[in-house]
Motif scaffolding. Structure first.
Motif: not given
Lengths: 113, 116
Positions: B34, B36, B38, B44, B46, B90
């Motif tokens: 995944f 993410y 921010q 966060l 997606f 992330f």
């Protein structure tokens, strides 16, 4: 934006106070999570839940506690706040299954003086 | 042990140029990966995920990521960066275990700075 909410967004309190950070979601997700995000921005899982009456400690030891009495609600409580608890706290939820992404709330920034 | 590494603390790119944010992982079995993003004072969001199938995954805001099993990488890419893409990114992998926990292991994050 995901349907997951956190209150308060910002909180400044004195040492020794008891606080509860609220998290709720309207997506009917079974799984919910609490993360602590430190100043270096890394995320650390501190609590998670698979459903009602299920709670588990995460990878990072925390003095906080959680409860899951209702599917949509996953509050985090600190019985006696200390300056070391100053951090950003993020709540998330997901459907059951490893393939599903987590949806995050906006976070609560806690400062303990 | 399962882990995710983002080798760059910060990536700087000029607006309009392509961008890459790197991620490598170490898991047993098939990885679920995944990305993410921010933004400041936010949770966060997606961006995209790889579960199975095509190695090139397309996601939100024009981002895409390429899964490379031999190099155990899942780099995030965008053909033309925007100033508004400046944020913290992330990478995460879904952990394996005896139960279907869905716990995510996050990388340490990469700050993307896009300059006009």
């Amino acid at each position: 934006e995901a349907d997951i909410y956190q209150t308060p967004r910002y909180l400044v309190i004195g040492t020794g106070k008891k606080i509860t950070l609220e998290c709720s979601q309207t997506m009917g997700h079974d799984k919910m999570y609490w993360y602590q995000q430190d100043p270096g921005m890394e995320l650390h899982l501190i609590h998670y839940s698979y459903g009602v009456n299920s709670t588990e400690k995460g990878d990072l030891s925390s003095e906080s506690t959680v409860s899951r009495i209702r599917t949509e609600h996953f509050p985090l409580t600190l019985e006696s706040a200390r300056p070391s608890h100053t951090s950003q706290y993020l709540c998330a939820s997901s459907e059951w299954g490893r393939q599903y992404e987590q949806y995050f709330g906006p976070g609560t920034r806690l400062t303990v003086t | 042990a399962q882990s995710v590494a983002q080798p760059e603390d910060q990536v700087n790119v000029a607006e309009g140029n392509p961008l890459t944010v790197k991620c490598t992982y170490s898991v047993s079995g098939n990885p679920y990966l995944f990305w993410y993003v921010q933004y400041p004072n936010r949770g966060l969001q997606f961006l995209l995920k790889y579960i199975t199938g095509d190695n090139l995954v397309k996601g939100s805001y024009g981002f895409e990521a390429e899964f490379n099993k031999s190099q155990t990488s899942f780099h995030l890419k965008k053909p033309s960066a925007l100033v508004s893409d400046s944020a913290l990114y992330f990478c995460a992998v879904s952990s394996h275990g005896s139960s279907n926990t869905g716990k995510l292991i996050f990388g340490q994050g990469t700050t993307l700075q896009v300059k006009p």
